[in-house]
Design a protein around this motif. Structure first.
Motif, PDB file in Angstrom:
ATOM      1  N   ILE A   1      33.720   8.396 -12.837  1.00 42.72           N
ATOM      2  CA  ILE A   1      34.428   8.107 -11.585  1.00 42.72           C
ATOM      3  C   ILE A   1      33.597   7.199 -10.690  1.00 42.72           C
ATOM      4  O   ILE A   1      34.099   6.188 -10.184  1.00 42.72           O
ATOM      5  CB  ILE A   1      34.798   9.412 -10.842  1.00 42.72           C
ATOM      6  CG1 ILE A   1      35.882  10.151 -11.626  1.00 42.72           C
ATOM      7  CG2 ILE A   1      35.257   9.123  -9.416  1.00 42.72           C
ATOM      8  CD1 ILE A   1      36.209  11.517 -11.084  1.00 42.72           C
ATOM      9  N   ASN A   2      32.333   7.549 -10.468  1.00 43.18           N
ATOM     10  CA  ASN A   2      31.482   6.762  -9.573  1.00 43.18           C
ATOM     11  C   ASN A   2      31.239   5.346 -10.081  1.00 43.18           C
ATOM     12  O   ASN A   2      30.892   4.462  -9.304  1.00 43.18           O
ATOM     13  CB  ASN A   2      30.147   7.463  -9.353  1.00 43.18           C
ATOM     14  CG  ASN A   2      30.311   8.721  -8.537  1.00 43.18           C
ATOM     15  OD1 ASN A   2      31.232   8.844  -7.734  1.00 43.18           O
ATOM     16  ND2 ASN A   2      29.440   9.683  -8.761  1.00 43.18           N
ATOM     17  N   ARG A   3      31.427   5.121 -11.372  1.00 45.01           N
ATOM     18  CA  ARG A   3      31.158   3.807 -11.955  1.00 45.01           C
ATOM     19  C   ARG A   3      32.366   2.882 -11.936  1.00 45.01           C
ATOM     20  O   ARG A   3      32.225   1.696 -12.207  1.00 45.01           O
ATOM     21  CB  ARG A   3      30.646   3.975 -13.378  1.00 45.01           C
ATOM     22  CG  ARG A   3      29.320   4.713 -13.383  1.00 45.01           C
ATOM     23  CD  ARG A   3      28.821   4.971 -14.758  1.00 45.01           C
ATOM     24  NE  ARG A   3      27.598   5.749 -14.683  1.00 45.01           N
ATOM     25  CZ  ARG A   3      26.625   5.643 -15.544  1.00 45.01           C
ATOM     26  NH1 ARG A   3      26.696   4.793 -16.540  1.00 45.01           N
ATOM     27  NH2 ARG A   3      25.556   6.394 -15.411  1.00 45.01           N
TER      28      ARG A   3
ATOM     29  N   ARG B   1      39.279   3.599 -27.935  1.00 46.41           N
ATOM     30  CA  ARG B   1      39.185   3.682 -29.388  1.00 46.41           C
ATOM     31  C   ARG B   1      37.786   3.404 -29.916  1.00 46.41           C
ATOM     32  O   ARG B   1      37.614   3.134 -31.082  1.00 46.41           O
ATOM     33  CB  ARG B   1      40.164   2.687 -30.025  1.00 46.41           C
ATOM     34  CG  ARG B   1      41.629   2.931 -29.738  1.00 46.41           C
ATOM     35  CD  ARG B   1      42.164   4.202 -30.350  1.00 46.41           C
ATOM     36  NE  ARG B   1      41.812   4.366 -31.751  1.00 46.41           N
ATOM     37  CZ  ARG B   1      42.528   3.975 -32.782  1.00 46.41           C
ATOM     38  NH1 ARG B   1      43.677   3.362 -32.593  1.00 46.41           N
ATOM     39  NH2 ARG B   1      42.112   4.193 -34.011  1.00 46.41           N
ATOM     40  N   ARG B   2      36.793   3.467 -29.084  1.00 50.17           N
ATOM     41  CA  ARG B   2      35.416   3.296 -29.544  1.00 50.17           C
ATOM     42  C   ARG B   2      34.891   4.632 -30.039  1.00 50.17           C
ATOM     43  O   ARG B   2      35.247   5.678 -29.510  1.00 50.17           O
ATOM     44  CB  ARG B   2      34.521   2.802 -28.419  1.00 50.17           C
ATOM     45  CG  ARG B   2      34.845   1.391 -28.033  1.00 50.17           C
ATOM     46  CD  ARG B   2      33.703   0.739 -27.346  1.00 50.17           C
ATOM     47  NE  ARG B   2      34.064  -0.647 -27.071  1.00 50.17           N
ATOM     48  CZ  ARG B   2      33.445  -1.408 -26.233  1.00 50.17           C
ATOM     49  NH1 ARG B   2      32.416  -0.939 -25.571  1.00 50.17           N
ATOM     50  NH2 ARG B   2      33.832  -2.649 -26.052  1.00 50.17           N
ATOM     51  N   GLY B   3      34.012   4.578 -31.004  1.00 48.24           N
ATOM     52  CA  GLY B   3      33.385   5.804 -31.499  1.00 48.24           C
ATOM     53  C   GLY B   3      32.442   6.355 -30.450  1.00 48.24           C
ATOM     54  O   GLY B   3      32.703   6.275 -29.254  1.00 48.24           O
ATOM     55  N   ASN B   4      31.337   6.884 -30.882  1.00 45.01           N
ATOM     56  CA  ASN B   4      30.343   7.398 -29.944  1.00 45.01           C
ATOM     57  C   ASN B   4      29.850   6.259 -29.065  1.00 45.01           C
ATOM     58  O   ASN B   4      29.376   5.240 -29.560  1.00 45.01           O
ATOM     59  CB  ASN B   4      29.168   8.017 -30.695  1.00 45.01           C
ATOM     60  CG  ASN B   4      29.570   9.292 -31.399  1.00 45.01           C
ATOM     61  OD1 ASN B   4      30.500   9.968 -30.978  1.00 45.01           O
ATOM     62  ND2 ASN B   4      28.878   9.619 -32.467  1.00 45.01           N
ATOM     63  N   CYS B   5      30.006   6.447 -27.776  1.00 48.44           N
ATOM     64  CA  CYS B   5      29.524   5.440 -26.832  1.00 48.44           C
ATOM     65  C   CYS B   5      29.175   6.131 -25.524  1.00 48.44           C
ATOM     66  O   CYS B   5      29.635   7.235 -25.246  1.00 48.44           O
ATOM     67  CB  CYS B   5      30.545   4.331 -26.636  1.00 48.44           C
ATOM     68  SG  CYS B   5      32.167   4.861 -26.077  1.00 48.44           S
TER      69      CYS B   5
ATOM     70  N   SER C   1      28.286   4.557 -19.612  1.00 47.92           N
ATOM     71  CA  SER C   1      28.148   3.179 -19.126  1.00 47.92           C
ATOM     72  C   SER C   1      29.019   2.222 -19.921  1.00 47.92           C
ATOM     73  O   SER C   1      29.643   1.317 -19.348  1.00 47.92           O
ATOM     74  CB  SER C   1      26.692   2.725 -19.212  1.00 47.92           C
ATOM     75  OG  SER C   1      25.899   3.468 -18.328  1.00 47.92           O
ATOM     76  N   GLU C   2      29.077   2.414 -21.229  1.00 49.11           N
ATOM     77  CA  GLU C   2      29.913   1.546 -22.067  1.00 49.11           C
ATOM     78  C   GLU C   2      31.403   1.728 -21.768  1.00 49.11           C
ATOM     79  O   GLU C   2      32.152   0.758 -21.716  1.00 49.11           O
ATOM     80  CB  GLU C   2      29.643   1.815 -23.546  1.00 49.11           C
ATOM     81  CG  GLU C   2      28.293   1.327 -24.010  1.00 49.11           C
ATOM     82  CD  GLU C   2      27.985   1.772 -25.427  1.00 49.11           C
ATOM     83  OE1 GLU C   2      27.886   0.879 -26.294  1.00 49.11           O
ATOM     84  OE2 GLU C   2      27.866   2.994 -25.663  1.00 49.11           O
TER      85      GLU C   2
ATOM     86  N   ARG D   1      36.165  -1.662 -16.704  1.00 50.55           N
ATOM     87  CA  ARG D   1      35.967  -2.770 -15.772  1.00 50.55           C
ATOM     88  C   ARG D   1      36.420  -4.091 -16.401  1.00 50.55           C
ATOM     89  O   ARG D   1      37.125  -4.875 -15.781  1.00 50.55           O
ATOM     90  CB  ARG D   1      34.513  -2.852 -15.330  1.00 50.55           C
ATOM     91  CG  ARG D   1      34.026  -1.619 -14.562  1.00 50.55           C
ATOM     92  CD  ARG D   1      32.598  -1.733 -14.113  1.00 50.55           C
ATOM     93  NE  ARG D   1      32.506  -2.590 -12.941  1.00 50.55           N
ATOM     94  CZ  ARG D   1      32.907  -2.247 -11.714  1.00 50.55           C
ATOM     95  NH1 ARG D   1      33.426  -1.060 -11.499  1.00 50.55           N
ATOM     96  NH2 ARG D   1      32.794  -3.078 -10.714  1.00 50.55           N
ATOM     97  N   ASP D   2      36.005  -4.317 -17.641  1.00 50.50           N
ATOM     98  CA  ASP D   2      36.345  -5.571 -18.329  1.00 50.50           C
ATOM     99  C   ASP D   2      37.842  -5.731 -18.540  1.00 50.50           C
ATOM    100  O   ASP D   2      38.338  -6.854 -18.619  1.00 50.50           O
ATOM    101  CB  ASP D   2      35.650  -5.650 -19.691  1.00 50.50           C
ATOM    102  CG  ASP D   2      34.149  -5.842 -19.591  1.00 50.50           C
ATOM    103  OD1 ASP D   2      33.636  -6.169 -18.494  1.00 50.50           O
ATOM    104  OD2 ASP D   2      33.468  -5.645 -20.619  1.00 50.50           O
ATOM    105  N   HIS D   3      38.557  -4.619 -18.646  1.00 53.99           N
ATOM    106  CA  HIS D   3      39.990  -4.669 -18.926  1.00 53.99           C
ATOM    107  C   HIS D   3      40.843  -4.300 -17.711  1.00 53.99           C
ATOM    108  O   HIS D   3      42.006  -3.921 -17.856  1.00 53.99           O
ATOM    109  CB  HIS D   3      40.318  -3.754 -20.110  1.00 53.99           C
ATOM    110  CG  HIS D   3      39.760  -4.247 -21.398  1.00 53.99           C
ATOM    111  ND1 HIS D   3      38.509  -3.903 -21.834  1.00 53.99           N
ATOM    112  CD2 HIS D   3      40.275  -5.091 -22.315  1.00 53.99           C
ATOM    113  CE1 HIS D   3      38.281  -4.499 -22.982  1.00 53.99           C
ATOM    114  NE2 HIS D   3      39.330  -5.235 -23.296  1.00 53.99           N
TER     115      HIS D   3
END
Length: 111
Positions: A15-17, A76-80, A83-84, A90-92
């Motif tokens: 949330i804070n990010r 749909r990313r695996g372990n991340c 921050s990722e 943010r990017d999307h």
């Protein structure tokens, strides 16, 4: 833009990010849905018109069974890391904003 509801498989620290872009973002913990079954999260999001953000494939299955609302942003990313995931949201941002406003779309997969 509608409020994003972060599923319990995502960190509440997210949330804070992203709150500067998604000012009404909530986490399931903050609305009394900690450890709630996916169906309860689904129903809550439907009742209050939230967009569910999750890494859980079960929400895509619920969408097939029940249709919208709610809409789903499926990470749909695996372990991340948190921050990722924050960077992905943010990017999307523009894509998510368009998705929220599109009455024909029910799920947005982000890789």
């Amino acid at each position: 833009m509608k409020t994003l509801l972060l599923d319990q498989n995502l960190s509440p620290r997210l949330i804070n990010r992203v709150i500067d872009l998604y000012p009404n973002v909530l986490h399931t913990d903050s609305v009394g849905l900690r450890n709630a079954p996916d169906r309860d999260v689904w129903e809550y999001a439907r009742l209050y018109d939230y967009i569910v953000v999750s890494k859980d494939a079960d929400f895509s299955e619920l969408l097939l069974l029940f249709g919208t609302p709610p809409k789903i942003v499926w990470i749909r990313r695996g372990n991340c890391s948190t921050s990722e995931i924050a960077q992905l949201l943010r990017d999307h941002f523009e894509m998510i904003e368009t998705f929220c406003d599109d009455p024909e779309s029910g799920i947005l997969a982000l890789y």
